[in-house]
Design an enzyme around this catalytic site. Sequence first.
Site, PDB file in Angstrom:
ATOM      1  N   GLY A 112       0.752  -1.163   0.062  1.00 48.15           N
ATOM      2  CA  GLY A 112       0.144   0.098  -0.050  1.00 48.15           C
ATOM      3  C   GLY A 112       0.907   1.323   0.014  1.00 48.15           C
ATOM      4  O   GLY A 112       0.462   2.332  -0.368  1.00 48.15           O
ATOM      5  N   SER A 141       2.505  -5.453  -3.600  1.00 48.12           N
ATOM      6  CA  SER A 141       0.938  -5.845  -3.322  1.00 48.12           C
ATOM      7  C   SER A 141       0.932  -7.189  -3.616  1.00 48.12           C
ATOM      8  O   SER A 141       1.818  -7.794  -4.231  1.00 48.12           O
ATOM      9  CB  SER A 141       0.373  -5.012  -4.019  1.00 48.12           C
ATOM     10  OG  SER A 141       0.189  -5.213  -5.185  1.00 48.12           O
ATOM     11  N   CYS A 142      -0.233  -7.811  -3.082  1.00 51.05           N
ATOM     12  CA  CYS A 142      -0.748  -9.111  -3.562  1.00 51.05           C
ATOM     13  C   CYS A 142      -0.615  -9.499  -5.218  1.00 51.05           C
ATOM     14  O   CYS A 142      -0.184 -10.357  -5.534  1.00 51.05           O
ATOM     15  CB  CYS A 142      -1.929  -9.585  -2.802  1.00 51.05           C
ATOM     16  SG  CYS A 142      -3.136  -8.232  -3.126  1.00 51.05           S
ATOM     17  N   ASN A 143      -1.353  -8.405  -5.583  1.00 52.32           N
ATOM     18  CA  ASN A 143      -1.434  -8.451  -7.016  1.00 52.32           C
ATOM     19  C   ASN A 143      -0.212  -8.518  -7.859  1.00 52.32           C
ATOM     20  O   ASN A 143       0.216  -9.308  -8.878  1.00 52.32           O
ATOM     21  CB  ASN A 143      -2.371  -7.565  -7.801  1.00 52.32           C
ATOM     22  CG  ASN A 143      -3.797  -7.862  -7.558  1.00 52.32           C
ATOM     23  OD1 ASN A 143      -4.318  -8.995  -7.777  1.00 52.32           O
ATOM     24  ND2 ASN A 143      -4.519  -6.814  -6.897  1.00 52.32           N
ATOM     25  N   HIS A 195      -1.246  -1.380 -11.531  1.00 54.84           N
ATOM     26  CA  HIS A 195      -0.581  -2.800 -11.420  1.00 54.84           C
ATOM     27  C   HIS A 195       0.731  -3.000 -12.207  1.00 54.84           C
ATOM     28  O   HIS A 195       1.731  -3.419 -11.971  1.00 54.84           O
ATOM     29  CB  HIS A 195      -1.490  -3.953 -11.558  1.00 54.84           C
ATOM     30  CG  HIS A 195      -2.741  -3.565 -10.622  1.00 54.84           C
ATOM     31  ND1 HIS A 195      -3.938  -3.193 -10.954  1.00 54.84           N
ATOM     32  CD2 HIS A 195      -3.040  -4.049  -9.475  1.00 54.84           C
ATOM     33  CE1 HIS A 195      -4.815  -2.977 -10.096  1.00 54.84           C
ATOM     34  NE2 HIS A 195      -4.175  -3.776  -9.112  1.00 54.84           N
ATOM     35  N   GLY A 196       0.502  -2.543 -13.538  1.00 54.63           N
ATOM     36  CA  GLY A 196       1.513  -2.815 -14.573  1.00 54.63           C
ATOM     37  C   GLY A 196       2.933  -1.903 -14.179  1.00 54.63           C
ATOM     38  O   GLY A 196       3.892  -2.588 -14.026  1.00 54.63           O
ATOM     39  N   HIS A 221      -8.433 -12.397  -5.834  1.00 55.02           N
ATOM     40  CA  HIS A 221      -8.325 -11.843  -7.296  1.00 55.02           C
ATOM     41  C   HIS A 221      -8.245 -12.694  -8.252  1.00 55.02           C
ATOM     42  O   HIS A 221      -7.724 -13.739  -8.033  1.00 55.02           O
ATOM     43  CB  HIS A 221      -7.198 -11.089  -7.216  1.00 55.02           C
ATOM     44  CG  HIS A 221      -6.962  -9.769  -6.104  1.00 55.02           C
ATOM     45  ND1 HIS A 221      -7.915  -8.829  -5.933  1.00 55.02           N
ATOM     46  CD2 HIS A 221      -6.154  -9.486  -5.147  1.00 55.02           C
ATOM     47  CE1 HIS A 221      -7.479  -7.931  -4.814  1.00 55.02           C
ATOM     48  NE2 HIS A 221      -6.371  -8.602  -4.281  1.00 55.02           N
ATOM     49  N   GLN A 302      -5.227 -12.698  -1.753  1.00 49.72           N
ATOM     50  CA  GLN A 302      -4.744 -11.694  -1.275  1.00 49.72           C
ATOM     51  C   GLN A 302      -4.279 -11.496   0.217  1.00 49.72           C
ATOM     52  O   GLN A 302      -3.201 -10.763   0.586  1.00 49.72           O
ATOM     53  CB  GLN A 302      -5.646 -10.385  -1.684  1.00 49.72           C
ATOM     54  CG  GLN A 302      -6.794 -10.386  -0.652  1.00 49.72           C
ATOM     55  CD  GLN A 302      -7.948 -11.374  -0.990  1.00 49.72           C
ATOM     56  OE1 GLN A 302      -7.930 -12.135  -1.709  1.00 49.72           O
ATOM     57  NE2 GLN A 302      -8.828 -11.419   0.076  1.00 49.72           N
TER      58      GLN A 302
HETATM   59  P1  NAD Z   1      -5.715  -4.027   7.766  1.00 48.33           P
HETATM   60  O1  NAD Z   1      -6.648  -2.720   8.104  1.00 48.33           O
HETATM   61  O2  NAD Z   1      -6.272  -5.287   7.917  1.00 48.33           O
HETATM   62  O3  NAD Z   1      -4.545  -3.978   9.072  1.00 48.33           O
HETATM   63  C1  NAD Z   1      -3.906  -2.685   9.451  1.00 48.33           C
HETATM   64  C2  NAD Z   1      -3.601  -2.767  10.936  1.00 48.33           C
HETATM   65  O4  NAD Z   1      -2.923  -1.734  11.195  1.00 48.33           O
HETATM   66  C3  NAD Z   1      -5.034  -2.726  11.604  1.00 48.33           C
HETATM   67  O5  NAD Z   1      -5.187  -3.657  12.671  1.00 48.33           O
HETATM   68  C4  NAD Z   1      -5.082  -1.124  12.135  1.00 48.33           C
HETATM   69  O6  NAD Z   1      -5.937  -1.197  13.450  1.00 48.33           O
HETATM   70  C5  NAD Z   1      -3.681  -0.925  12.534  1.00 48.33           C
HETATM   71  N1  NAD Z   1      -3.461   0.657  12.531  1.00 48.33           N
HETATM   72  C6  NAD Z   1      -4.074   1.360  11.822  1.00 48.33           C
HETATM   73  N2  NAD Z   1      -3.340   2.678  12.052  1.00 48.33           N
HETATM   74  C7  NAD Z   1      -2.206   2.378  12.690  1.00 48.33           C
HETATM   75  C8  NAD Z   1      -1.094   2.998  12.901  1.00 48.33           C
HETATM   76  N3  NAD Z   1      -0.944   4.403  12.806  1.00 48.33           N
HETATM   77  N4  NAD Z   1      -0.003   2.357  13.516  1.00 48.33           N
HETATM   78  C9  NAD Z   1       0.242   0.993  13.308  1.00 48.33           C
HETATM   79  N5  NAD Z   1      -0.998   0.277  13.353  1.00 48.33           N
HETATM   80  C10 NAD Z   1      -2.080   0.898  12.631  1.00 48.33           C
HETATM   81  O7  NAD Z   1      -4.474  -3.922   6.531  1.00 48.33           O
HETATM   82  P2  NAD Z   1      -4.029  -4.925   5.807  1.00 48.33           P
HETATM   83  O8  NAD Z   1      -5.114  -5.433   4.528  1.00 48.33           O
HETATM   84  O9  NAD Z   1      -3.364  -5.834   6.659  1.00 48.33           O
HETATM   85  O10 NAD Z   1      -2.899  -4.048   4.844  1.00 48.33           O
HETATM   86  C11 NAD Z   1      -1.877  -3.493   5.381  1.00 48.33           C
HETATM   87  C12 NAD Z   1      -0.846  -3.255   4.139  1.00 48.33           C
HETATM   88  O11 NAD Z   1      -0.634  -4.526   3.493  1.00 48.33           O
HETATM   89  C13 NAD Z   1      -1.232  -2.162   3.458  1.00 48.33           C
HETATM   90  O12 NAD Z   1      -0.189  -1.452   2.893  1.00 48.33           O
HETATM   91  C14 NAD Z   1      -1.899  -3.099   2.156  1.00 48.33           C
HETATM   92  O13 NAD Z   1      -2.076  -2.424   1.202  1.00 48.33           O
HETATM   93  C15 NAD Z   1      -0.928  -4.120   2.263  1.00 48.33           C
HETATM   94  N6  NAD Z   1      -1.592  -5.326   1.410  1.00 48.33           N
HETATM   95  C16 NAD Z   1      -2.681  -5.729   1.665  1.00 48.33           C
HETATM   96  C17 NAD Z   1      -3.229  -7.162   1.165  1.00 48.33           C
HETATM   97  C18 NAD Z   1      -4.762  -7.353   1.488  1.00 48.33           C
HETATM   98  O14 NAD Z   1      -5.086  -7.958   0.592  1.00 48.33           O
HETATM   99  N7  NAD Z   1      -5.376  -7.065   2.726  1.00 48.33           N
HETATM  100  C19 NAD Z   1      -2.500  -7.693   0.246  1.00 48.33           C
HETATM  101  C20 NAD Z   1      -1.085  -7.358   0.318  1.00 48.33           C
HETATM  102  C21 NAD Z   1      -0.623  -6.304   0.823  1.00 48.33           C
END
Ligand code: NAD
Length: 337
Positions: A112, A141-143, A195-196, A221, A302
């Site tokens: 992200g 990212s996952c994708n 994504h690309g 996805h 994902q």
């Molecule tokens: P999520 O919302 O499930 O988890 C994030 C966590 O961080 C939550 O527990 C939240 O309470 C906590 N949080 C909020 N503010 C915070 C702060 N200031 N300091 C510390 N913690 C805080 O999110 P996620 O889906 O696990 O995504 C996390 C990262 O991983 C992002 O960058 C996302 O783009 C990336 N990502 C997500 C996925 C997916 O599909 N979920 C896949 C790959 C990558």
Amino acid sequence: MLKMIEVGINGYGTIGKRVADAVAAQEDMKIVGVTKTRPDFASKMAAERYGLYIAIPDYLDKFEKSGIEVSGRIEDLLERVDIIVDSSPAGIGAKNKALYKKYGVKAIFEGGEEHELTKCSFNAQSNYEEALNRDFVRVVSCNTTGLCRTLNAIDELAKIKEVKATIIRRATDPGDSKKGPINAIEPVLKIPSHHGPDLQTVLPHIKISTMAVKVPTTIMHLHCLMVEMRDNIGVDKVIDTLENTRRVILLDGRERIISTAQIMEYARDIGRKRGDLYEIAIWKDGISIKENTLYYYQAIHQESDVVPENIDAIRSMMGEEDAEESMNKTDRNLGIR
Ligand code: NAD
């Protein structure tokens, strides 16, 4: 005795809790603690399992009232770790970087965040060595992880000329009841979708353009890929290569795996923790070649495909030079074939 790599997790959500469990499963790493922002059922479990630290000091009184045992604040955790995995929501990681610098702690950020934050975007099979001994790395990212794994293998086999892909995205994760759409299909109108270009942060030489749409599902996805190849090869060679590519599995529509629903059922049936599927799933009988263009579909879990990548990124940043050795350990400990 070998010193264990001491790891903290800042942001214990979908990705953070999985990376914590994966770290705990490695013989050369241990979890020192994880952070939460608010007291809830996940905080309670985290406190019992790993040691809980508070990410946002303003909420300290809420934790005190909740009766959940707290081991300290994020600053205390940073004093006790070699490396932190920042799996906070997209965009928050960038704000946290200054704190990690102040405490002299290495940090991994997730997909992200922007590439510019670390200038090193990571996929173990594609560029493990680039992260060696670095202080800041972003796991894509996952994708993008899914695109890297399969396109890197195909490029090595048949030299890719150009890729065109459509990304069909899940609306949100299964544990989230706030986001949508719940009854609509939402195209990304900016072409190409991000994504690309994101793939090119890892594999800059691959020419790719992508479109994306969001659909009302939570489980996976799906990518539809068209890959123009320079070398003229047969489908059997592609199948053979993908069957032998790490963290990729081929499934068969003829065995009634006809949708992402059966893929997730398969992951549950093979006994994966939380029903996760770390591998990118490709329909074997959906692979075809017309003239020099390869067509295939791949499905991405994902919530979990980036988990092994985080583990390898930790080893690379901590100086483990042998990519294969790291990936072997990771895969063995996570039960990946
Ligand atoms: P999520 O919302 O499930 O988890 C994030 C966590 O961080 C939550 O527990 C939240 O309470 C906590 N949080 C909020 N503010 C915070 C702060 N200031 N300091 C510390 N913690 C805080 O999110 P996620 O889906 O696990 O995504 C996390 C990262 O991983 C992002 O960058 C996302 O783009 C990336 N990502 C997500 C996925 C997916 O599909 N979920 C896949 C790959 C990558």
